[in-house]
Design a protein around this motif. Structure first.
Motif, PDB file in Angstrom:
ATOM      1  N   VAL A  76      86.340  68.852  45.644  1.00 17.38           N
ATOM      2  CA  VAL A  76      86.993  69.956  46.368  1.00 17.38           C
ATOM      3  C   VAL A  76      86.080  70.475  47.475  1.00 17.38           C
ATOM      4  CG1 VAL A  76      87.807  72.331  46.142  1.00 17.38           C
ATOM      5  CG2 VAL A  76      88.453  70.620  44.454  1.00 17.38           C
ATOM      6  N   MET A  77      84.808  70.587  47.132  1.00 14.64           N
ATOM      7  CA  MET A  77      83.899  71.199  48.118  1.00 14.64           C
ATOM      8  C   MET A  77      83.483  70.248  49.229  1.00 14.64           C
ATOM      9  SD  MET A  77      81.485  73.780  46.012  1.00 14.64           S
ATOM     10  CE  MET A  77      81.444  73.072  44.412  1.00 14.64           C
ATOM     11  N   ARG A  95      87.157  66.324  53.037  1.00 19.06           N
ATOM     12  CA  ARG A  95      87.972  67.048  54.010  1.00 19.06           C
ATOM     13  C   ARG A  95      89.451  66.831  53.770  1.00 19.06           C
ATOM     14  NH1 ARG A  95      84.162  65.356  57.934  1.00 19.06           N
ATOM     15  NH2 ARG A  95      82.788  67.081  58.466  1.00 19.06           N
ATOM     16  N   VAL A 110      91.516  69.628  55.675  1.00 19.34           N
ATOM     17  CA  VAL A 110      91.522  71.069  55.403  1.00 19.34           C
ATOM     18  C   VAL A 110      90.702  71.835  56.435  1.00 19.34           C
ATOM     19  CG1 VAL A 110      92.016  70.985  52.949  1.00 19.34           C
ATOM     20  CG2 VAL A 110      89.663  70.716  53.765  1.00 19.34           C
ATOM     21  N   ASP A 111      89.798  71.164  57.118  1.00 26.13           N
ATOM     22  CA  ASP A 111      88.979  71.879  58.112  1.00 26.13           C
ATOM     23  C   ASP A 111      89.762  72.226  59.370  1.00 26.13           C
ATOM     24  OD1 ASP A 111      87.032  71.715  56.342  1.00 26.13           O
ATOM     25  OD2 ASP A 111      85.644  70.496  57.538  1.00 26.13           O
ATOM     26  N   VAL A 125      92.644  73.539  59.292  1.00 25.73           N
ATOM     27  CA  VAL A 125      93.426  74.745  59.005  1.00 25.73           C
ATOM     28  C   VAL A 125      92.431  75.899  58.807  1.00 25.73           C
ATOM     29  CG1 VAL A 125      95.269  75.668  57.591  1.00 25.73           C
ATOM     30  CG2 VAL A 125      94.964  73.219  57.777  1.00 25.73           C
ATOM     31  N   ASN A 126      91.930  76.414  59.940  1.00 27.36           N
ATOM     32  CA  ASN A 126      90.894  77.454  59.823  1.00 27.36           C
ATOM     33  C   ASN A 126      91.272  78.719  60.592  1.00 27.36           C
ATOM     34  OD1 ASN A 126      90.708  76.490  62.334  1.00 27.36           O
ATOM     35  ND2 ASN A 126      88.504  76.051  62.299  1.00 27.36           N
ATOM     36  N   LEU A 160      92.141  81.465  59.482  1.00 26.18           N
ATOM     37  CA  LEU A 160      91.732  82.684  58.785  1.00 26.18           C
ATOM     38  C   LEU A 160      90.293  83.065  59.121  1.00 26.18           C
ATOM     39  CD1 LEU A 160      93.272  82.521  55.232  1.00 26.18           C
ATOM     40  CD2 LEU A 160      93.703  84.184  57.020  1.00 26.18           C
TER      41      LEU A 160
END
Lengths: 99, 653
Positions: free
Chosen positions: A21-22, A25, A91-92, A94-95, A97
């Motif tokens: 998870v960590m 990507r 996932v990077d 979608v930043n 936030l």
């Protein structure tokens, strides 16, 4: 076979899942990491049920499976939606936030 | 006024009309106030006839005032103090104050002085301000002044008096700075305003003390209550009233604004800064007579202040070359005489008002004369550039001469009757006081003679020292007599300067007239016989006039002021009054504000903006954590769980 080994296996599986998870990507792979962590927890529950000789741990494992199935549905739907809008499953990307 | 007595006795039977004037006394304040309002509100559309409306309002007040005077003269002395209630003003459980007018000999004297001289000066201004585009505004302010001044003297309580007091202060400010496009004039107006504010603090404290001591602010309560109040409280009230009077009447140590106030148009100087407003302080002291009767210390301070100012103004007057500033110094000195007289107690009150009245006439006359000279000499004010004008301005010369003889106190001119009485009264008493006050008053008369003769000779006699284009010293001068609208008021005032004092002194008429207010006083013998005092005064006056004649009429006057002695140089700078104020008040005040501003900026602002900076810095630092990467959030959650687990284990262990 020593029952404690199941717990070690659960720990290893959880660590692998968390690391996935960590570090990864790709949303799909990260999602798989999450599933791995859930199943590691299930394994630990079942093992403890066996050690203590009652069923509540197994019952919890069933609950976790049901919740995980539901979560997979929602999570995959989100990933597909993101992929459709961004042409990427990273996932990077979608930043929004970011503070 | 005594000359009106026969008329009064004829009117007296017809008492039906007697109430008429009294009922309409409110018009005294309302008429000029409404006129001022109209003139200011209508704006330029009233430019063509505005000055006539102003004159009409002022004349109307004179008619009403004269009507009330006739009314009062027609009734016996015991019924000459009347209260006219107008409306309930302040009504609380603690204080119940009715706004009303007090018609008595003292207020009536002022009303007639203000309205009569005021109307003449309105008339004069019609011509004097003819070429000024803002003449209508000028008349509006003059009317505002008349209304406020009448409110001041007619008020039946200290609080209502204070309203008029502030009103005249405002009018004075507006008129000193009437030509406020000249920065120096605007500054002069501000200076007068600020110095008067200092004095108003005294007035406000006095009001507070009165309320706490007597439980009321109307004259009846305060003056009647003074008989029973403690001396300490009365002294405090008296000193605060004196502070107020010092500011308004340009008395030491608040005298510095009057010289600069000459920046206003000359009619203003004549009306406000010579005849009426600046004497309001004397009115306040005399009006508060019973308070001062119970406070001998405060009364002594009044006399000392008067004596100091008397000499101060006289010395400054000797050195000034500006004709208006000389007259201003003279005004200050003459009000010093009035203050001195008021400070002598009941024996002096009536003479203070008597001198105030005659001074109002002859000083206003001389100011109008100075205005006429300026009118004919391209607004030149330097007396060293006058000389020999008597041939070109006959009426101005003669009317000014009447004022000059009056202020010198040459019998039988007006000033003789009032000023000699003050000098005589100053010699009455015990201990050191009569000797000091008497000597000061006597010396003052001599110095007054010198500087007024200096002014008179430098302006009207001696060689012509006019500026000329050829010498490059200024415009060519073609002195000419002023128009009839200007000379007429001067002539009327000159008649007053000649005769008013004598007429009012017949049989002590004026003093008797004021008795309902100032009380009856037995005659006291001065420490020196009266004939000796009179002779000494005349000798000193003639000596002063002769010295001035020798130096400024018989010999050549230098057009550039010589360096002069130490005293002359000091007097030219108003005995360093501005430097003293600057050093004692202005600079420390500036340092105080500067250090307060600094403290505010560093300590107070520093603390609060530091707080702000800390939180926003903290926010900036924490913002870095919100990087938008899901993986780092997950890492943080994992880290958090590890930390929690470690803590739980540690606690359990």
């Amino acid at each position: 076979m020593e029952v404690g080994n199941y717990l070690y296996l659960a720990m290893i599986l959880f660590a692998i899942g968390a690391t996935t998870v960590m570090l990864r990507r790709s949303a799909i792979i990260a999602f798989m990491g999450v599933e791995l962590m859930l199943n590691a927890a299930n394994l630990a529950f079942v093992t403890f049920a066996r050690i203590h000789g009652d069923l509540s741990g197994q019952v919890i494992a069933f609950f976790v499976m049901v919740v995980a199935a539901a979560e997979v549905v929602v999570g995959l739907a989100i990933i597909v939606a993101i992929f459709r809008t961004r042409k990427s499953a990273s996932v990077d990307d979608v930043n929004l936030l970011k503070g | 006024m005594l000359s009106m007595l026969p008329v009064a006795t004829e009117v007296a039977p017809a008492m039906a009309a007697a109430g008429f004037w009294q009922e309409n006394a409110w018009l005294l304040v309302a008429a000029p106030l409404v006129s001022a309002g109209i003139l200011l509100l209508l704006g330029r559309s009233a430019d063509r006839w505005g000055h006539w409306l102003g004159l009409l309002a002022s004349t109307l007040t004179f008619v009403v005032g004269a009507g009330i005077l006739v009314d009062l003269l027609g009734s016996p002395a015991g019924e000459r103090v009347r209260e006219v209630d107008l409306f309930s003003w302040i009504s609380t459980s603690e204080l119940d104050l009715v706004a009303g007018l007090r018609l008595d000999p003292l207020s009536l004297t002022f009303v007639l002085l203000v309205t009569f001289v005021g109307s003449l000066i309105h008339l004069y201004s019609v011509a004097y301000m003819e070429n000024d585009p803002a003449r209508r505004r000028f008349f509006a302010y003059l009317n505002l002044f008349v209304a406020s001044m009448l409110l001041l003297v007619l008020a039946d309580s200290y609080l209502l008096l204070f309203v008029g007091w502030e009103g005249v202060g405002l009018a004075s400010y507006l008129l000193i700075g009437f030509w406020n496009h000249v920065p120096a004039y605007a500054t002069a107006a501000k200076k007068a305003f600020v110095m008067n504010r200092v004095a108003d603090v005294g007035m406000i404290i006095a009001l507070g003390l009165m309320f706490s001591t007597f439980g009321g602010l109307d004259f009846t309560t305060v003056l009647a209550g003074s008989a029973d109040a403690s001396e300490g409280k009365l002294t405090a009230i008296g000193l605060m009233l004196l502070l107020a009077a010092c500011g308004k009447s340009a008395q030491f140590p608040l005298q510095a604004w009057l010289g600069d106030a000459m920046a206003g148009p000359t009619p203003v100087s004549a009306l406000i800064h010579a005849a009426t407003m600046v004497t309001a302080g004397v009115y306040l002291i005399v009006r508060s007579g019973p308070v001062f009767d119970g406070a001998p210390t405060a009364l002594l301070v009044v006399a000392i202040v008067g004596a100091i100012t008397l000499l101060f103004g006289a010395i400054v007057g000797c050195a000034k070359d500006d004709i208006k500033k000389t007259l201003a110094a003279s005004t200050m000195s003459q009000i010093g005489y009035m203050m001195l007289a008021a400070g002598l107690g009941p024996i002096g009150y009536a003479f203070a008002i008597f001198h105030l009245l005659t001074h109002g006439f002859f000083k206003a006359g001389m100011f109008l004369g100075a205005g006429s000279v300026m009118h004919g000499m391209n607004d030149q004010v330097d007396m060293r550039r006058f000389g020999g004008l008597s041939r070109y301005m006959k009426i101005t010369w003669l009317t000014f001469g009447a004022g000059w003889l009056a202020i010198l106190g040459i019998p039988p001119f007006s000033g003789f009757w009032s000023k000699d009485k003050i000098i005589e009264s100053a010699f009455v008493g015990e201990g050191w006081q009569p000797w000091v006050f008497g000597t000061v008053a006597l010396l003052g008369a001599g110095i007054t003679a010198f500087y007024m003769s200096r002014l008179f000779f430098m302006t009207f006699h001696g060689k012509q020292r006019w500026t000329s284009e050829a010498e490059g010293t200024g415009p060519d001068q073609h002195p000419h007599e002023s128009p009839i609208l200007m000379t007429l008021p001067m002539i009327v005032l000159a008649v007053g300067s000649v005769a008013l004092g004598g007429v009012l002194a017949i049989g002590d008429g004026f003093v008797t007239w004021l008795e309902p207010v100032t009380g009856h006083v037995e005659h006291h013998a001065p420490v020196i016989p009266v004939p000796v005092i009179m002779a000494a005064t005349i000798v000193l006056v003639l000596l002063g006039a002769f010295l001035a004649w020798r130096q400024y009429a018989a010999s050549t006057v230098p057009v550039v002021a010589p360096r002069g002695s130490l005293l002359t140089r000091a007097a030219r700078r108003d005995l360093y009054q501005d430097d003293v104020n600057e050093g004692l008040v202005m600079r420390p005040g500036q340092y105080l504000t500067r250090s307060l501003v600094f403290g505010d900026a560093t300590l107070v602002d520093g603390a609060f903006s530091g707080l702000g900076r800390t939180s926003s810095g903290l926010g900036r630092a924490l913002r870095g954590l919100q990087n938008g990467f899901v993986r780092s959030y997950a890492a943080m959650m994992a880290l958090g769980i590890v930390v929690i687990a470690v803590v739980v284990l540690a606690v359990q262990g």
